[in-house]
Design an enzyme around this catalytic site. Sequence first.
Site, mmCIF file in Angstrom:
data_model
loop_
_atom_site.group_PDB
_atom_site.id
_atom_site.type_symbol
_atom_site.label_atom_id
_atom_site.label_comp_id
_atom_site.label_asym_id
_atom_site.label_seq_id
_atom_site.Cartn_x
_atom_site.Cartn_y
_atom_site.Cartn_z
ATOM 1 C CE LYS A 52 -3.763 -2.677 2.066
ATOM 2 N NZ LYS A 52 -4.242 -2.814 3.562
ATOM 3 C CD GLN A 96 -3.409 -4.679 6.662
ATOM 4 O OE1 GLN A 96 -3.057 -3.679 5.627
ATOM 5 N NE2 GLN A 96 -3.917 -5.973 6.053
ATOM 6 C CG ASP A 119 -9.138 -0.411 4.956
ATOM 7 O OD1 ASP A 119 -8.910 -0.723 3.895
ATOM 8 O OD2 ASP A 119 -8.523 -0.797 6.041
#
Length: 292
Positions: A52, A96, A119
Amino acid sequence: MQLLDGKATSQQIKDELHVSVQSRKESGKKIPHLAAVLVGNDGGSLTYVNAKVKACEQIGFESSLIQYDDNVSEEELLAKIIELNNDDEVDGFIVQLPLPEHIDELKITMAIDPIKDVDGFHPENLGKMMLNLPAFLPATPAGILELIKRNNIDTSGKDCVVIGRSNIVGMPLSIMLSRNTNPGNCTVTLMHSRTKDLKQKVREADIIIAAIGRPGFVTEDMVKEGAVVIDVGTTRVVDESKKNGWALKGDVDFENVASKCSYITPVPGGVGPMTIASLMINTLKSMDLRNK
Ligand code: NAP
């Protein structure tokens, strides 16, 4: 059979985003800044977060990586989230997953300001997604829809099975494919470990999406001729021919299923790169949502 090349499509998206960032730069506007919070040393999570950060560099976004040991307390992590929510320099951030067991993932997700939740996991964004209102869409389902769209696959009126009902993939994907949108307008069956006659139902589907984390679960006898098959699964399996000793395996028995399909995604190189591309799309979108 046509391969749905997520790697090439995600590169195309990153190139387009790069052009947008350049034009923002030229007109003196702010460059999007994505922050990523990583807890612990899990190899898979580290690989995803690094990918990412690398994608941000390629596009020209700013990025920062905030790392904690496995034993970080929930309080410390929540304090960082509040700090990121209030940091005007950071436009979007991710935490994450998975997190260590002593940390409540839902509490962490709920603490993220929905306007920075790139997200798309916060209930506010999931609710807006359901109502087809502007929102951050969860990266993996959004990436799958983008791959379908860019390959001109017609989904309208099609029977689709989604195997796996996780909050980050299967559940939101089943809703996104049911909506009156393009891609969308599918009749979706969401499957899980309690589904009866699963094989038979999969065999009747025009579109099969597997997101369960069981290598090779979808076999040739479960796929009808001409079906579209999307493989989300990424499980590390021992492979001594590889330098690192493992290989990524999908939920579909690709070797035997591919010849029956109209379209199929490979693993790796299918859904994975599209997930990262979607996160990057959301990061640019954060500028619009925050009027920057
Ligand atoms: P998850 O939280 O691991 O849950 C697995 C789901 O599969 C559950 O809903 C479970 O049913 C269902 N399931 C397990 N065994 C089954 C069986 N035999 N028959 C039917 N359903 C079964 O799901 P996830 O987080 O979405 O992960 C799934 C896979 O996708 C993993 O390999 C993960 O690494 C991969 N993934 C890839 C990406 C990417 O970008 N490529 C992104 C996210 C996830 P129950 O609910 O009944 O337990």
